[in-house]
Design a protein around this motif. Structure first.
Motif, PDB file in Angstrom:
ATOM      1  N   VAL A   1       4.661  -0.281   5.737  1.00  0.00           N
ATOM      2  CA  VAL A   1       3.636   0.769   5.704  1.00  0.00           C
ATOM      3  C   VAL A   1       2.244   0.189   5.994  1.00  0.00           C
ATOM      4  CG1 VAL A   1       4.898   2.209   4.058  1.00  0.00           C
ATOM      5  CG2 VAL A   1       3.382   0.427   3.201  1.00  0.00           C
ATOM      6  N   ASP A   2       1.269   1.069   6.162  1.00  0.00           N
ATOM      7  CA  ASP A   2      -0.116   0.627   6.378  1.00  0.00           C
ATOM      8  C   ASP A   2      -0.672  -0.053   5.132  1.00  0.00           C
ATOM      9  OD1 ASP A   2      -0.769   1.512   9.055  1.00  0.00           O
ATOM     10  OD2 ASP A   2      -0.485   3.542   8.281  1.00  0.00           O
ATOM     11  N   ASN A   3      -0.491   0.616   3.993  1.00  0.00           N
ATOM     12  CA  ASN A   3      -0.978   0.087   2.714  1.00  0.00           C
ATOM     13  C   ASN A   3       0.057   0.332   1.632  1.00  0.00           C
ATOM     14  OD1 ASN A   3      -3.882  -0.738   3.208  1.00  0.00           O
ATOM     15  ND2 ASN A   3      -3.888   1.353   4.010  1.00  0.00           N
TER      16      ASN A   3
ATOM     17  N   ASP B   1       5.923  -8.436  15.572  1.00  0.00           N
ATOM     18  CA  ASP B   1       4.672  -8.216  14.840  1.00  0.00           C
ATOM     19  C   ASP B   1       4.932  -7.189  13.752  1.00  0.00           C
ATOM     20  OD1 ASP B   1       2.059  -6.959  14.181  1.00  0.00           O
ATOM     21  OD2 ASP B   1       1.327  -8.360  15.721  1.00  0.00           O
ATOM     22  N   ILE B   2       4.367  -7.416  12.582  1.00  0.00           N
ATOM     23  CA  ILE B   2       4.623  -6.481  11.475  1.00  0.00           C
ATOM     24  C   ILE B   2       4.066  -5.085  11.782  1.00  0.00           C
ATOM     25  CG2 ILE B   2       2.545  -7.039  10.087  1.00  0.00           C
ATOM     26  CD1 ILE B   2       4.853  -6.983   7.703  1.00  0.00           C
TER      27      ILE B   2
ATOM     28  N   ASP C   1       4.929   0.741  13.068  1.00  0.00           N
ATOM     29  CA  ASP C   1       4.897   1.826  14.068  1.00  0.00           C
ATOM     30  C   ASP C   1       6.287   2.384  14.312  1.00  0.00           C
ATOM     31  OD1 ASP C   1       2.197   1.508  14.295  1.00  0.00           O
ATOM     32  OD2 ASP C   1       2.295   0.213  16.074  1.00  0.00           O
ATOM     33  N   ARG C   2       7.266   1.500  14.342  1.00  0.00           N
ATOM     34  CA  ARG C   2       8.644   1.932  14.569  1.00  0.00           C
ATOM     35  C   ARG C   2       9.087   2.883  13.457  1.00  0.00           C
ATOM     36  NH1 ARG C   2      13.380  -1.002  17.597  1.00  0.00           N
ATOM     37  NH2 ARG C   2      14.724   0.821  17.647  1.00  0.00           N
ATOM     38  N   ALA C   3       8.775   2.499  12.202  1.00  0.00           N
ATOM     39  CA  ALA C   3       9.129   3.357  11.065  1.00  0.00           C
ATOM     40  C   ALA C   3       8.469   4.722  11.226  1.00  0.00           C
ATOM     41  CB  ALA C   3       8.701   2.706   9.754  1.00  0.00           C
TER      42      ALA C   3
ATOM     43  N   GLY D   1       7.760  10.196  11.106  1.00  0.00           N
ATOM     44  CA  GLY D   1       6.537  10.994  11.156  1.00  0.00           C
ATOM     45  C   GLY D   1       5.518  10.492  10.155  1.00  0.00           C
ATOM     46  N   GLU D   2       4.433  11.253  10.054  1.00  0.00           N
ATOM     47  CA  GLU D   2       3.320  10.839   9.183  1.00  0.00           C
ATOM     48  C   GLU D   2       3.547  11.399   7.780  1.00  0.00           C
ATOM     49  OE1 GLU D   2       0.128   8.467   8.984  1.00  0.00           O
ATOM     50  OE2 GLU D   2       0.704   9.136  10.989  1.00  0.00           O
ATOM     51  N   ALA D   3       3.502  10.550   6.782  1.00  0.00           N
ATOM     52  CA  ALA D   3       3.671  11.013   5.405  1.00  0.00           C
ATOM     53  C   ALA D   3       2.384  11.662   4.912  1.00  0.00           C
ATOM     54  CB  ALA D   3       4.038   9.845   4.501  1.00  0.00           C
TER      55      ALA D   3
END
Lengths: 512, 92
Positions: A424-426, A468-469, A474-476, A481-483
């Protein structure tokens, strides 16, 4: 000229200068009854209620428990129910961890018996209620090494420890297994109970097998024990391998385990005399199976395996592939039986295991650790405590301790769990800082922390799929979609302590 | 279009169980129970609605019990339930 009578004057003068009494032989009384009768006479065995009264426990004090029976624990609920019945209020419950089975604590919290909790983790109904703001004071979460340190430094002062043991003699010598015919339970290592036994003001051992003195070899010594309470059962040993610990048949976990094994074998740390630990979680436990073959082929032996010891580790040890086992917690019955019989399978305290402030603690000597994760973010930060729905559902365990001290920390997690992304992003909650995490293994590729370029090169050269992580994240996202933002409230329900005693993150309440 | 009670899917993790029933109103109502409702509830409802619209199915009540299914799984389960409810085979 000198017999003792002649020296009486001098003895008296010296005693006076030293502010001591002069020895009085008339006061010496020898007991000459057969010593087999002695344990009955000096027994510390009392009822639970007598023990609680005897410790001088008062409202507002701190009580502690260990979680070696994991999902099968019976001590926490039994003792807290008794404390509630006796009318205690405002107690601080400092457990090494809490499980699904501790849901009855919800009522005791609502009734004001328990008003503060410190633990490594929390699951099930209790965790859900706490996440929704059950308690006024936030729950304090510490790693296992962090808890050991906090107890040793006095940061976490324990007034009375209630410790379950599978055998105990009337003097209080106790262990997590029993050598008697009446053995009812077994949990193996008592590593997380040992700091409590050493540092708590009063220690009560609860046991379901009272054995004759001397209960040796013992893990808790009588010198640390004030009372012994005999109960029907301290725990259901069949439930030790529950919760986070399971032997996986999941094909994705097996794929991840095989990838993790390849990372280990090609990391540069896989050489004779290396040391290894596996965390809970199917894939990290299974990875051990897959490095075994390479150890045999390449003639490589490990000097020790650390941590939660499993049947897999015991097997490798018995095959001569791992010289010693250092066990703070036995993850299954096979490990618990092994610690009882094998002197090379050593029990250690939480402090000896993973204290940041003890240079000799075992994690400092650890080459490789394989860990699981609920979430990893693009800065390699890891969350193992709070679910992606904002609800507490896990435990810190030794995750940040081992990641920080090991030479190579490997996180194994799938890219997605159902619709929940693991990259995830964070992270929802920061548990293990990215500065201590080296490799993230997913089924869509392996990400190496940019701090470790030499490691990335070695793994690439071995033909592993290094990505790259950000590409994993991005693949996930492209699949799920966007949570939406989680509906957090304004109340702090949990505090995450770093192993050095600093505050690292807070957990906010969830509003439905 | 005559609608019968029909269902598709399972309660397994990663799947979604879709029940379709005739409605007294003309549109589509969706009752969603999801383990990931916080983060993905609206998105799941949209996928269900869009799939039914593509199949020209209206006048239905949908009860969806989701265990973290991906969009492709949701579309497949909704389509299967719709085919069973309407008797119209969309795969030919």
């Amino acid at each position: 000229m000198s017999n003792i009578k002649d020296r009486a004057q001098l003895i008296s003068e010296v005693a006076k200068r030293m502010n001591k009494n002069v020895y009085d032989d008339a006061r010496t009384i020898k007991t000459i009854s057969h010593k087999s009768e002695l344990p009955k006479e000096v027994s510390k065995v009392v009822t639970l209620e007598e023990a609680i009264r005897g410790t001088g426990l008062k409202d507002g004090m701190t009580i502690s428990f260990h979680h070696h029976f994991r999902g099968g624990d019976k001590v926490v609920n039994m003792v807290v129910a008794k404390l509630a019945e006796m009318g205690f209020k405002n107690l601080h419950l400092a457990a090494s961890s809490l499980q699904d089975v501790h849901a009855p604590l919800i009522e005791h919290i609502k009734n004001g018996v328990i008003t503060e909790i410190s633990t490594s983790g929390m699951r099930g109904e209790l965790a859900t209620e706490v996440s929704h703001g059950l308690m006024d004071k936030p729950v304090v979460f510490r790693s296992h090494g962090g808890r050991g340190s906090a107890i040793a430094t006095g940061d976490l002062h324990i007034d009375v420890a209630f410790l379950g043991a599978s055998s105990c003699d009337p003097a209080g010598n106790s262990c997590g297994y029993s050598r008697s015919e009446n053995a009812k339970s077994i949990c193996g290592s008592l590593g997380y109970a040992l700091p409590d036994a050493q540092y708590a003001d009063k220690v009560v051992i609860l046991t379901d097998d009272l054995v004759a003195y001397p209960n040796t070899p013992n893990s808790i010594s009588e010198r640390n024990v004030d009372y012994v309470v005999v109960v029907d059962s301290v725990g259901d040993s069949s439930k030790i391998a529950s919760g986070a610990i399971r032997d996986t048949k999941n094909p994705r976990d097996i794929l991840l385990a095989k990838q993790a094994a390849k990372v280990i074998i090609n990391s540069g740390y896989f050489k004779d005399g290396f040391s290894i630990q596996t965390g809970s979680g199917g894939a990290s436990l299974a990875a051990v199976k897959y490095i075994r073959e390479s150890m045999i082929q390449q003639g490589i032996k490990a000097s020790f395996a650390l941590g939660g010891i499993t049947a897999h580790m015991v097997k490798l040890h018995e095959e001569g592939l791992i010289e010693r086992l250092i066990d703070v917690q036995s993850f299954d019955k096979v490990a618990a039986e092994s610690i009882k019989t094998d002197p090379m399978h050593k029990e250690v305290t939480a402090n000896e295991y993973a204290s940041a402030d003890e240079p000799g603690s075992a994690t400092h000597f650890l080459d490789i650790v394989i860990l699981s994760a609920l979430e990893v973010d693009t800065n390699f930060n890891v969350n193992v405590l709070v679910g992606s729905d904002g609800i507490i559902r896990g435990a810190i365990g030794g995750h940040p301790d081992t990641a920080a001290d090991s030479a190579l920390s490997i996180i194994v997690c799938p890219l997605l769990r159902g619709r929940i992304p693991c990259v995830v992003d964070n992270v929802t909650t920061l548990i293990t800082p990215g500065s201590t995490v080296d490799v993230v293994v997913t089924e869509y590729g392996i990400a190496v922390n940019p701090r470790r370029p030499e490691l990335a090169e070695r793994l690439k050269a071995a033909g592993l799929n290094i990505v790259d992580i950000h590409a994993l994240k991005d693949r996930a996202k492209s699949i799920i979609g966007e949570a939406a933002e989680l509906p957090f409230g304004d109340k702090v329900v949990g505090v995450v302590m770093n192993r050095d005693g600093s505050v690292m993150d807070v957990i906010k309440n969830i509003v439905d | 279009m005559e609608i019968k009670n029909a269902s598709a899917g399972t309660f397994e993790s990663g799947d979604i169980f879709i029940q379709i029933a005739p409605s007294t109103t003309s549109g589509v109502t969706i009752d969603l129970d999801s383990t990931v409702a916080f983060q993905f509830g609206e998105q799941i409802k949209r996928v269900i609605a869009d799939t039914l619209q593509e199949l020209n199915v209206t006048g239905v009540e949908v009860k969806a019990t989701d265990k973290g299914a991906l969009d492709c799984t949701i579309r497949a389960r909704v389509t299967a339930a719709a085919v069973r409810a309407t008797g119209v085979d969309v795969w030919k």
